[in-house]
Every structure is written in C-alpha cells, then in structure tokens.
Design an enzyme around this catalytic site. Structure first.
Site, mmCIF file in Angstrom:
data_model
loop_
_atom_site.group_PDB
_atom_site.id
_atom_site.type_symbol
_atom_site.label_atom_id
_atom_site.label_comp_id
_atom_site.label_asym_id
_atom_site.label_seq_id
_atom_site.Cartn_x
_atom_site.Cartn_y
_atom_site.Cartn_z
ATOM 1 N N THR A 133 14.794 32.026 24.533
ATOM 2 C CA THR A 133 14.989 31.668 23.352
ATOM 3 C C THR A 133 15.992 33.124 22.953
ATOM 4 O O THR A 133 15.580 34.093 23.146
ATOM 5 C CB THR A 133 13.931 31.478 22.629
ATOM 6 O OG1 THR A 133 13.068 32.405 22.566
ATOM 7 C CG2 THR A 133 13.220 30.156 22.989
ATOM 8 N N GLU A 159 14.121 25.205 23.443
ATOM 9 C CA GLU A 159 12.776 24.534 23.753
ATOM 10 C C GLU A 159 12.881 22.951 24.014
ATOM 11 O O GLU A 159 11.999 22.282 24.148
ATOM 12 C CB GLU A 159 11.904 24.968 22.553
ATOM 13 C CG GLU A 159 11.557 26.090 22.337
ATOM 14 C CD GLU A 159 12.348 27.209 21.581
ATOM 15 O OE1 GLU A 159 13.477 26.390 21.419
ATOM 16 O OE2 GLU A 159 11.822 28.119 20.916
ATOM 17 N N LYS A 214 12.374 31.520 -1.451
ATOM 18 C CA LYS A 214 11.193 31.145 -2.511
ATOM 19 C C LYS A 214 11.748 31.872 -3.735
ATOM 20 O O LYS A 214 11.516 32.996 -3.705
ATOM 21 C CB LYS A 214 10.084 31.679 -1.790
ATOM 22 C CG LYS A 214 9.473 30.726 -0.431
ATOM 23 C CD LYS A 214 9.821 31.366 0.824
ATOM 24 C CE LYS A 214 9.460 30.561 2.074
ATOM 25 N NZ LYS A 214 9.782 31.278 3.128
ATOM 26 N N TRP A 261 11.539 26.155 -3.389
ATOM 27 C CA TRP A 261 12.287 26.488 -2.414
ATOM 28 C C TRP A 261 13.861 26.370 -2.871
ATOM 29 O O TRP A 261 14.308 25.189 -3.241
ATOM 30 C CB TRP A 261 11.851 25.468 -1.466
ATOM 31 C CG TRP A 261 10.674 25.754 -0.657
ATOM 32 C CD1 TRP A 261 9.639 26.877 -1.032
ATOM 33 C CD2 TRP A 261 9.896 25.264 0.531
ATOM 34 N NE1 TRP A 261 8.536 26.855 -0.071
ATOM 35 C CE2 TRP A 261 8.997 25.867 0.759
ATOM 36 C CE3 TRP A 261 10.344 24.154 1.395
ATOM 37 C CZ2 TRP A 261 8.005 25.410 1.681
ATOM 38 C CZ3 TRP A 261 9.610 23.502 2.256
ATOM 39 C CH2 TRP A 261 8.242 24.464 2.667
#
Lengths: 530, 530
Positions: free
Chosen positions: B171, B317, B425, B430
C-alpha cells in the site's frame, strides 16, 4: 511458509442470493402461466421467497445433502426452487417430464429424493408414477406451495461450503441406465461466471434472457444461475413451447437472448417464413443453440432476418458449457463462406475449460479433418457418476471422455462429427453419420435427416439416410445423392434414402438412433440376399 | 454424506498459461520501447518465454513462496514476469519506481525479495538503493535477461494449489509504514473472471487493451491477467507516458480500452483540445478511470468526442476491483443530468463483491446523502497485511474497512465523499473535502483543486482550497465561492482559496494532503490572531 493474505470466502449460492436481494432487487422475472397470461415479479421478491422455501424445507427436517425433486416447467417458482433448495443445504434434482413415467420413477428412487415440488398442471403426469416412488411430501405449485412458504418458521440458513452439493441431473443416455451427475456450489458459480463472459454467452444487466431449454435439462444450461449472478432480466415460457407462443414472448418481452435446441429454431424459422411481417423481434436477438448441431443454412437464414444464432456445445456431464462458436476478431474480414463454416462448428473452449482430441492415444493434427475422441476437463465437469458409475468414461490423466468424435482446425475451432457410438464402420474406414446429416439438412427441401449404419454382408456396415421433407417441398433420392456428392467422397454416400414423416427423438431432442436401427434392422440391401 | 461429482481442478495460473499457448497463441502483445519503436510479439511466444523464466528461477533455487521483485515499466517482458514468477511457485513483487529509493529499499527488504528483474533503463534508479538491499541476483532486461531464458534447463514446473501466493503489492499509505498484501492464484483468477464480465470492464478477444496504469500499481489493476485469460490484444506504453505518446499508441494500435488515473485523462483532454483534428481514435474507445474520482465534466467532455470514461473503484487491498459505475438499462431514458451524476459516482459492486456502509455500527439510509465508512469483502480482498498488520482495519464480521466515507443512492450507486482521515470536522459537523474538490474541478477554469481542513480557533477546523488554474484561464476567489454556493450549504464553503502552480501528489497520483497540511500549518485565518 509465505502465504497469501486474501479472505477465505466460499463460492456459494449464498453470495448470489444476497446480491439478488440487495443489488439486483428490482430486476424483473416474467413467467407465462398455463392460461397464457404473463406474471411479473422481481429478483428481490424471488430471493425473499426462496429463503422462505429454504426455511420451510429445514423445518420439515431436510438436511445437508438431501435431495429435493422438482417436476416443473420453466417459470419463477422453479427459479425459487433453484435457489431455495440449495440455500437449505439440500440438492435440487430436476426431474425430466419428457421421460417415460417408469424412467422418472427409477431416477427419483435412484437419487433417493425425499420431497417433490410439482406444478399443478403436471399432477396428471405425477399420478402415472406416484405408486412407484416414496416422497415424504409433495408440494404443489398452484395449490399448497404458497401456504408452505407462508408457514416457514424464521430459521437461520446454514453456512455453506463451496464443495457442498447443489443440484443433480441425470444423463439421458440412450444406452444403459441413466446416471447421475452432482454439481457443487463452486462448480455452479464458476460456470456462471464463465458463461456470462463477453466471448461466451455475453450476458449482462442489459439483457432479457429467454431460456426455452427446459430447466429440467442440464439446469437450462445453467442460465438461470448465470442470469441471477449478473442481473439479466428473465422471461420464462411456462408450458407453452409452440413457435407462435415463443415468438409472442420474444416480441412482447423484448427478449435479447434466447436459448434452445435446433428443433426449436427450425420451428421458429418456419413460423417466421410463414408470416414474415407479423413479428417485431429485438434487432440482433441472439439465439443460443445447443444440444445438437445447428445446420449452417439455419444460421444463414436467421442472419438474413437480422437474428443471430450462436452455437454452443456441452453435456449433462459438463454443466454444460464446453465450447462456444463465436468468431474471433481476426476473422472479421474473412470470406463469408469461411465465417459460416466456422459458426456452424461447435467452437473453442472458454476460460478454465481444457480440451484434448485423441485417437489411439495420439493427438491428430489440427487440420480440420483428422478426428479423434473429444476429451474435456474443467472445474464444472464430472469426475464420476453418482450411481451406475462407468470409470472407462475418464482418461488416465483425468479428462472426461465425451463419446464425441471431433476434429480441430487451424483457427482452433472444434467440430463434432459424430458420436463414437454412431460412427459407421464400413470397409475398415469410418463414416461420420452426423456430417452427412448436417449436409442433408442444408438442402432447401429437407427439414430433418438422420443417417444410420446398417449391417451389410460385404462392407460390414453401410449408411442409410432417413429424410423428412419440408412441407410442400419435393426432392428425389437421386437429387439428394448428387447434392451430397459435391461434398463427400463416393464411399460416404448413403446407399439408400428413405422418406418419412418424422424421425424419433430422445426427450432432449436428439435423434433416437437405437430406435431407427431397430426399425431398419431387417433391411434387405439391393442386390444382396439373406 | 452425499457429495458432488465434479472435478477438483484448482484455479491457478497454470490453466491460464496453457490457454495462452494452446488457444490464444496468435493474440498480439505490442510494447513501446525506450527508443519509441514498437515491438510486437504473441501470447504464444510470451507463454513459452514465461515458462523458460520459471525454469531458470527454479534452477537457481527459487522455491515455493519465495519473492522475486520487478522494477520495470509496462511491456511484454513484465508480462512474462507476471506469469513466469508465479509458474515457478514464487511470488512476483512489483516495486513501485515512483517511490523514494529509501522506501523502495525498505519494501524490498520487508518482503525479503531474493531476486530482482530490472529494466536496463531503470538501472540508474536501482543504483540509488543498491547498497541498502541484498538481492541474490539481479537480472537486467536489455542485458542478461535473454541469456537467462536461454540457459533455463528443462525442469518440470511445480503443480500449484489455488491457495498458493502469486504476487504482492505494498500500500502507498500516506500514514505509517507501507504494508504488504499478498494475492493468491485463486484470488487472481476470480478477480480476472469478474473484471472481464460485460457489466464490469467488458473485456474480450475483440479488444485491444492499453494499460497505462503502471504494472507496479496494484498489478495494473489486474488487467494483464484479465487480458491473458480472455485473449484481449495488449498494447503497453513502455516508459513513454506523456499525453502525445499515449495518443500515438491509442491511435496506431487501434486501442479499444485504456486504463489510468484521472490526471492521465486530464492530460489527454488537454492534448485533444489543443489539436482536435490530429487524432483518429477508435470510436467508442473506453477509458477506465480509477485511483481517484473522475470529475463529471471530464466524463462529459470525452462523451462529446465520442470517447467514454468508465469509472471504477478499488484499492491495493481489493486487487483492486470493488465498484464499477456502468449505468443499468432501466436508466437508458433517464435525464442526462442524472446519468452523468451517476457515472461520476464510484458505482455498484460486481458479482462476488459485497459491500456495507456503516456509521457508528448502523447502516445509513440509501438516500444519496447519509454517509458512513465503506466496508468491502470478496474472495480477492485482503484479510490482513503480510507485515505491519493493523487488525483495526477489519470489522468484527470480516469486512475490510476501506477508510473511505461513502453514501449510496436509490439506484444502488455508491459515491465516495472523502477519506475518513481527510474529513474536515468543523463546528461538530463533517465537511467532505473530496466533494468540494470534485465540484471545483468541474469549473471550466480549474485544472486541479485540493481542499484541506486547517485548525481554526473557533470552529475546530475550517476548509482551505488549493487551486491550479487551466493554462490561460482566469478565475477569482469570489467567482469560485459563488460557483460552489450553488451546490453546497454556506457552512461547507472554503474560507480561503489559494492559487498555485501544482498540487503535490503521491506516487499513485493521489493528492498528498499531509504535505499540503504541513505547508499551511501556520496559516493565519483572517480576523483571528494566534
């Protein structure tokens, strides 16, 4: 040992079933009812009802690996059984309603089926063998099936392994007792994925699939599972299989892909010829043809009407997809004659299918002439029969011996020329009866033709052709012989042509050559005496 | 126990490799060389050479599960490594040449790579970390690679299990050490089958596939294996990735499907705009875009040129295919605005992929607004990392937690709105930075835009936009704010717009927000004081 880090998720109907409910819930399933009306439901509703069926079966004590039989036409409830029975961990056994009742009883007993789900309209057939079988319960669609679903208690469905058995079919072998083949969840999921590929049957959410091939015939070639996996809309014919009824469904439901045996498409061609202006079919409608070879002329005839025949080959033992005859791009500009010749062959193996052609242990050259027996292996091909096993059907290196005689050409296209059992052995050479039949069926006056080998005092065997003319068409024996002489050496030409009204067929549409051979057993060859 | 009767054949590269040689031998693979010339070979030749590579590796003692690294551009020899290394039972580890040399060394050591196969033109890069790694052997394509193949002794290739490891990728995580993911033969075969389906990437023998996405980036999204399985012709760009070079390949090789990150297609759009009459591309050419969201405007712009952007989503993944944004048939007649809106989303899961969206353990309604973290599971999704494992990336019920914030609409289309780590935030609510970025990149004067949250004395965090204008385009902060105000509530609008020449990106083309946040860490908000 360094190991992979992937999730260990089994290939089972559970994931397909969940997908039907969560991602494909609104996809339609249309079924024709016995009264010819159309009934429409959705993947979402079928998934929910299949789960109820599974829970109902679990509640009555059906356990992992138990067989549950169906005796049904193609419709939404049969699809529910395709899903619900395996979701309970049980094995769906689709009984072939075209068999003799005694044979149905034999097969149900051989499989030890515990439960039967039957269409109300098929109860008269069931009555004919009811005294020879011992089902613990018979659930009738159209009578108590809905109550059975409604009464299903809220049991949890079992966690399935991909090696769990999912369904079974019996071979319609013309010799010997029928033999069972048991598909697994893994084999069914892999078969569905490969069937849907663009170079295989090319099935997607944009399609409306019309499986005319019966759901009791090799699981309708696995198509209901393939459609459920990819989200293709489904149209089912119910019990109405005459050409006009089929055309009504194809037109009104905007069918894009239909699937059936050659006889079916022969009937459709006649209906279209009769009323050319009546039907408005989807442009480019693909008709998958399997179960027997499609004559090149039939492919040409449909092309002229903007419809496309796609040839595929398989057997009960191969789930069934084994070969698909789709032209590769390098033949886009090939001469028309070659393109039709190739499309009339059985084709090339899709991914995960491996084939071999062998004669006396050797591989003949891929010259489009030299033939041998076709062998096949894939994760969805049988490794044995579940009963009455015949180990000689498998090679020492693990291939299934199909019993088909085949050759392969430079393009990799396989053509089946005969069943090993139907080869005519004449004067120490082989004559492929199916090649003669296919050529004869390419004659404009011929509707059907079968060629069999009959014992001959001098040549061991000689070919005899049985021919059904098209309605109102005329042709003579001499004309047919001259027609064949353009394509075959003299030695191959049938000695005799017999004109008849019909050729006996097996329940799956294949010529019943054992019956024909018996019919002509005492044939007196011209110029010979007993 | 009643059991299935199917063959137990493993899903391994062995069947794919045999198919390349026997059925697909003549399919072409075209590679661009460093000198810009084109080199053409075939699947048959590549299959034979891959087998030699495998035998050479076996001869030097490479054993089951050993890692063999590549440091290569996209070309035929890299495809040989994709096949040959796993055919020897070993694991191909594709090193990312865009990483810092120290990071490459870290990753090669973490994987314990025994051998390196490297392009001659990449030797200067290798020299930069050669002293930090300990390969037993370095094979150089363009120097001793051919001799290595020629010297391979006639050893038998090992019989592989489908659970054998096949390849690994790391990754490119912006936080923490890179973590390895190890694909298996089974996961790769299943991923290839599902990728090729008509509703996924729709790959067939009729295609010429152009993987511009690097083969060291999640195995070029698995496309080389998918192409090898279905027999799609391949064109590889080699080291030439500028827009004009890519267009040269797309035109001269009649590419039908190309694949790359959005930045790539942004460059292609500019090149096409600059010389609209110069390029003759395949009509309907599909450009698969992944790695980051494709702005709706880019999809519209290409449509006008008869080219089609297809949005897909995945991660290292997830092998990577997780979502594909292809419109289903029921939306054929939907309003154009809705169709583009959906195509710019990440799409729906293909068969065998199951997703969930969760916020505080609950599934938010599928209303196209209520978001949560995207979870995914499939037979080709990681269940752990091979090193530096972080178990908190998996849910208790076995899903991989993607770290992406997403919502789902009534059509089932998933839209990623942000990385959980990139959410801003602000005042207890959000703000999804990626939604703002995508909207900004839809403005005709904006080439690229990134939005980050910066600490704010009153609101905890507030958004700041970093904008790169298109060449010769002009736009003001007020104009951009007004533009966004049409789509977002006032509270979401960035407090500040900063114009810049370039936005830092990770090696895989994603905005490097950690760098941006560091750059603006001491930002003085208007009207506030430290």
């Amino acid at each position: 040992m360094f190991s992979h880090t992937m999730m260990e998720l089994p290939l089972t109907l559970t994931t397909l079933h969940r997908r039907m409910g969560e991602v494909l819930g609104h996809v339609e399933v249309v079924s024709r009812r016995p009264d010819k009306s159309f009934h429409t439901t959705t993947f979402g509703a079928i998934a929910a009802r299949a789960e109820k069926l599974a829970r109902g079966l679990l509640a009555m004590g059906i356990a992992r690996g138990d067989r549950v039989a169906t005796l049904m036409w193609n419709h939404a409830e049969h699809l529910e059984a395709y899903l619900g029975i395996p979701l309970a961990g049980a094995v769906i056994h689709t009984l072939n309603l075209r068999l003799h009742p005694d044979d149905i009883a034999y097969i149900a007993n051989d499989a030890a089926d515990r439960v039967l789900i039957v269409d109300a309209v098929l109860l008269p057939l069931y009555e004919k063998f009811a005294d020879k079988v011992r089902f613990e319960r018979v659930i009738v669609v159209g009578r108590d099936y809905e109550a059975f679903l409604d009464a299903a208690p809220p049991l949890a469905l079992p966690a399935l392994a991909e090696s769990d058995p999912l369904g079974m079919c019996y071979t319609s072998g013309t010799t010997g007792r029928p033999k069972g083949v048991v598909y697994s969840h893994r084999s069914t999921l892999l078969h569905s994925l490969v069937s849907a590929l663009p170079d295989s049957l090319r099935l997607s959410r944009s399609d409306t699939l019309f499986p005319v091939v019966p759901m009791f015939h090799v699981n309708a070639w696995g198509l209901p599972y393939t459609a459920a996996l990819v989200g293709a809309r489904l149209a089912f014919p119910g019990p109405h299989l005459d050409p006009v009824s089929l055309l009504e469904v194809m037109e009104s439901q905007h069918v894009t892909i239909a699937a059936g045996v050659p006889t079916l498409w022969l009937g459709i061609r006649e209906a279209l010829d009769k009323e050319p202006a009546r039907w408005k079919l989807h442009p480019g409608l693909t008709m998958i043809v399997g179960g027997a070879a499609a004559p090149e002329r039939l492919i040409r005839d449909f092309d002229r009407q903007g419809l496309s025949l796609l040839h595929a080959w398989g057997m009960t033992e191969t789930s069934p997809i084994g070969l698909v005859s789709r032209l590769p791009p390098e033949l886009d500009d090939a001469p028309e004659a070659l393109r039709y010749q190739l499309r009339a062959k059985q084709g090339v193996p899709p991914p995960l299918v491996e084939i071999a052609i062998r004669k006396d242990g050797e591989t003949p050259p891929a010259d489009g002439r030299s033939s041998g027996e076709l062998l096949v292996r894939a994760p969805w091909v049988a490794a044995r029969y579940s009963s009455n096993n015949t180990p000689d059907r498998w090679s020492d290196d693990g291939y299934f011996r199909t019993g088909d005689v085949a050759h392969r050409d430079a393009h990799g296209f396989v053509q089946l020329t005969d069943r090993t059992a139907d080869l005519i052995k004449s004067g120490g050479e082989w004559i492929a009866s199916q090649e003669l039949e296919n050529a004869l069926m390419g004659h404009p006056a011929v509707r059907e033709a079968a060629v069999i080998g009959l014992a001959h005092p001098k040549w061991s065997e000689r070919p005899l052709a049985v021919v059904v003319k098209k309605p109102d068409a005329e042709v003579t024996e001499a004309e047919l012989r001259a027609y064949l002489a353009e394509k075959f050496i003299k030695f191959w030409l049938p000695d005799v042509f017999v004109f008849t009204d019909t050729i006996p067929r097996t329940s799956t549409g294949k010529f019943q050559k054992t019956t024909l051979r018996a019919q002509f057993a005492g044939y007196q060859w011209p110029g010979t005496t007993d």
